[in-house]
Design a protein around this motif. Structure first.
Motif, PDB file in Angstrom:
ATOM      1  N   CYS A 160       1.026  -1.013  -0.383  1.00 17.86           N
ATOM      2  CA  CYS A 160       0.196  -0.360   0.113  1.00 17.86           C
ATOM      3  C   CYS A 160       1.404   1.314  -0.017  1.00 17.86           C
ATOM      4  O   CYS A 160       1.568   1.400   0.700  1.00 17.86           O
ATOM      5  N   CYS A 218      -0.041   2.685   3.627  1.00 23.17           N
ATOM      6  CA  CYS A 218      -0.031   2.510   5.184  1.00 23.17           C
ATOM      7  C   CYS A 218       1.117   1.644   4.670  1.00 23.17           C
ATOM      8  O   CYS A 218       1.602   0.626   6.526  1.00 23.17           O
ATOM      9  N   CYS A 243      -6.982   1.298   3.217  1.00 25.04           N
ATOM     10  CA  CYS A 243      -7.116   2.532   3.267  1.00 25.04           C
ATOM     11  C   CYS A 243      -7.799   3.277   2.149  1.00 25.04           C
ATOM     12  O   CYS A 243      -8.524   4.002   1.736  1.00 25.04           O
TER      13      CYS A 243
HETATM   14 ZN   LIG Z   1      -3.448   0.778   3.057  1.00 27.46          ZN
END
Ligand SMILES: [Zn+2]
Length: 198
Positions: free
Chosen positions: A54, A57, A74
């Motif tokens: 990601c 994150c 997210c």
């Molecule tokens: Zn994420």
């Protein structure tokens, strides 16, 4: 180097695996039926091909058709985007997510500090974390490092380093076993640690 020795060395680099376990892995592989061995190889390759990290994150997630650079957490519109939980590693995120008591975003540091030298600090994603905080509008940052010596060092460092951002910074409440890890804490304990954060 002999291929057996080479593989023992490679397995020894896995988290929690020492040379003795690594060599047991190697003997296991040598004895594995050809078909199972091939399945393992294919699964490992596929893991790398199908997984993406990601861009917010750092949580790994399975690639899907929508081609989003963000993981399902997210990009979930029902998540509270004003709160950020900072964890050491992927499994800690999973443990917290499993409690269903936290509905904000996460950030995976990718490690912990054993000391405060420049080299130690380079091992965690502190600059990326600062950037995420700068680019967003968080009202609270929860530092959810493990209740270990290194987790404590990391938490104190983060508190100091993130202070200029002027955002409420909290830590998980007591009740987590000292020296333990979030990923092994039972859900109830983790829930009350989240609720008791201060
Ligand atoms: Zn994420």
């Amino acid at each position: 180097m002999l291929s057996k020795q080479k593989l023992i060395e490679l397995f020894s680099k896995f988290p929690t695996i020492g040379p003795r376990t690594a060599s047991r892995f190697v003997y296991y592989l040598i004895k594995l039926p050809r078909e199972d061995f091939d399945n393992l190889l294919t699964a490992m390759k596929k893991l790398r091909e199908d997984t993406r990290i990601c861009s917010f994150c750092f949580n790994p997630y399975e690639k899907s058709d929508n081609d989003s650079p963000l993981c399902p957490i997210c990009r979930n519109p029902s998540k509270d985007k004003t709160i950020l939980c900072v964890v050491e590693k992927e499994n800690d995120l999973l443990s917290i997510e499993k409690t269903n008591k936290y509905n904000g975003l996460y950030f995976i540091l990718g490690g912990v500090l054993s000391g405060l030298s420049e080299n130690d600090i380079k091992k965690i994603r502190i600059e990326q974390l600062e950037k995420r905080i700068k680019d967003a509008d968080f009202k609270e940052i929860i530092i959810a490092t493990n209740p270990t010596q290194e987790g404590e060092t990391t938490a104190l460092y983060l508190q100091r380093r993130l202070k200029p951002a002027n955002i409420k910074i909290t830590r998980l409440g007591r009740g987590l076993p000292i020296g333990g890890e979030l990923e092994y804490a039972d859900e109830q304990t983790l829930e009350s640690a989240l609720e008791g954060r201060k």
